[in-house]
Enzyme design. Structure first.
Site, PDB file in Angstrom:
ATOM      1  N   ARG A   8       0.851  -1.190   0.000  1.00 42.90           N
ATOM      2  CA  ARG A   8       0.000   0.000   0.000  1.00 42.90           C
ATOM      3  C   ARG A   8       0.888   1.242   0.000  1.00 42.90           C
ATOM      4  O   ARG A   8       1.938   1.259   0.620  1.00 42.90           O
ATOM      5  CB  ARG A   8      -0.876  -0.032   1.248  1.00 42.90           C
ATOM      6  CG  ARG A   8      -1.926   1.010   1.344  1.00 42.90           C
ATOM      7  CD  ARG A   8      -2.844   0.768   2.556  1.00 42.90           C
ATOM      8  NE  ARG A   8      -3.693  -0.393   2.299  1.00 42.90           N
ATOM      9  CZ  ARG A   8      -3.982  -1.328   3.210  1.00 42.90           C
ATOM     10  NH1 ARG A   8      -3.498  -1.249   4.433  1.00 42.90           N
ATOM     11  NH2 ARG A   8      -4.748  -2.336   2.894  1.00 42.90           N
TER      12      ARG A   8
ATOM     13  N   ASN B 158      -0.383  -0.742  13.367  1.00 41.58           N
ATOM     14  CA  ASN B 158       0.130  -1.838  12.548  1.00 41.58           C
ATOM     15  C   ASN B 158       1.323  -2.470  13.240  1.00 41.58           C
ATOM     16  O   ASN B 158       2.271  -1.762  13.599  1.00 41.58           O
ATOM     17  CB  ASN B 158       0.611  -1.311  11.189  1.00 41.58           C
ATOM     18  CG  ASN B 158      -0.494  -0.707  10.376  1.00 41.58           C
ATOM     19  OD1 ASN B 158      -1.407  -1.391   9.946  1.00 41.58           O
ATOM     20  ND2 ASN B 158      -0.427   0.598  10.165  1.00 41.58           N
TER      21      ASN B 158
ATOM     22  N   ASP C  48       0.570  -7.804   9.251  1.00 43.49           N
ATOM     23  CA  ASP C  48      -0.847  -8.192   9.321  1.00 43.49           C
ATOM     24  C   ASP C  48      -1.530  -7.898  10.641  1.00 43.49           C
ATOM     25  O   ASP C  48      -2.652  -7.416  10.639  1.00 43.49           O
ATOM     26  CB  ASP C  48      -1.060  -9.674   8.974  1.00 43.49           C
ATOM     27  CG  ASP C  48      -0.420 -10.055   7.655  1.00 43.49           C
ATOM     28  OD1 ASP C  48      -0.623  -9.330   6.677  1.00 43.49           O
ATOM     29  OD2 ASP C  48       0.307 -11.059   7.625  1.00 43.49           O
TER      30      ASP C  48
ATOM     31  N   ASP D 181       4.599  -4.665   6.689  1.00 45.96           N
ATOM     32  CA  ASP D 181       3.354  -4.843   7.441  1.00 45.96           C
ATOM     33  C   ASP D 181       3.195  -6.329   7.753  1.00 45.96           C
ATOM     34  O   ASP D 181       3.182  -7.160   6.848  1.00 45.96           O
ATOM     35  CB  ASP D 181       2.184  -4.344   6.586  1.00 45.96           C
ATOM     36  CG  ASP D 181       0.851  -4.442   7.283  1.00 45.96           C
ATOM     37  OD1 ASP D 181       0.553  -5.501   7.875  1.00 45.96           O
ATOM     38  OD2 ASP D 181       0.074  -3.476   7.211  1.00 45.96           O
TER      39      ASP D 181
ATOM     40  N   ASP E 161      -6.950  -9.384  12.755  1.00 41.12           N
ATOM     41  CA  ASP E 161      -6.248 -10.075  11.666  1.00 41.12           C
ATOM     42  C   ASP E 161      -5.293 -11.175  12.106  1.00 41.12           C
ATOM     43  O   ASP E 161      -4.306 -11.464  11.420  1.00 41.12           O
ATOM     44  CB  ASP E 161      -5.521  -9.071  10.763  1.00 41.12           C
ATOM     45  CG  ASP E 161      -6.473  -8.049  10.165  1.00 41.12           C
ATOM     46  OD1 ASP E 161      -7.635  -8.409   9.893  1.00 41.12           O
ATOM     47  OD2 ASP E 161      -6.057  -6.891   9.966  1.00 41.12           O
TER      48      ASP E 161
END
Length: 176
Positions: free
Chosen positions: A23, A87, A105, A103, A120
């Protein structure tokens, strides 16, 4: 050392453990930059996902990135109060005018009343197997979940609403 002066614009880029771009946030204004952290802010910035889909953030956000912690923190200023999205990630590096991190998750969502929820875990379990996270990494990430939860409970650093308000006021000085 990032060498970024307050008021300059940078990008934020998150990756996955396998190196794939995840992202990108197009424009974030640097509010503070030291050898250990960057504090930035954005509002209505373009975000592009790895699949090419893009969207625009809806509210102002104050972002905290660290070189010594395996997480980053985003405080989002919404009408009903400050929401946080945390995060679990690698410490950031700064290169090519961008904050970059991996990242992992696991996320923690914090509500204005400071209750929080770990998110997550299923996605983390899948990626841990697919991308062969080493056990030492798993321990580091789990330890940092605990460390982050401690910060939340203690209202430490970004989890003080006054801190977010102060950085938002600073951000507004660069927008005029």
């Amino acid at each position: 050392m990032t060498g970024q002066e307050p008021g300059t614009s940078i990008q934020i880029k998150s990756y996955k453990h396998n190196g794939q771009l995840h992202r990108v946030w197009k424009d974030t204004t640097v509010l503070k930059s030291t050898s250990n952290m960057i504090i930035g802010a954005n509002d209505k910035t373009l975000v592009t996902e790895s699949n090419g889909r893009s969207w625009i953030t809806r509210e102002p956000a104050i972002c905290f990135f660290y070189t010594k912690h395996w997480f980053n923190i985003i405080g989002m200023l919404r009408q009903d109060g400050i929401h946080y999205y945390c995060n679990i990630s690698s410490p950031f590096v700064f290169e090519e005018q961008a904050v970059k991190y991996i990242d992992y998750d696991l996320d923690i969502k914090v509500f204005p009343d400071m209750t929080y929820k770990l998110l997550d875990e299923d996605e983390y379990a899948v990626h841990k197997e697919q991308m062969h996270y080493p056990e030492v990494l798993n321990r580091i990430l789990k330890n940092n979940v605990g460390y982050l939860q401690y910060w939340i409970r203690q209202r430490k650093g970004p989890f003080s609403h006054e801190v977010i308000d102060q950085w938002y006021e600073r951000f507004l000085t660069y927008r005029s």
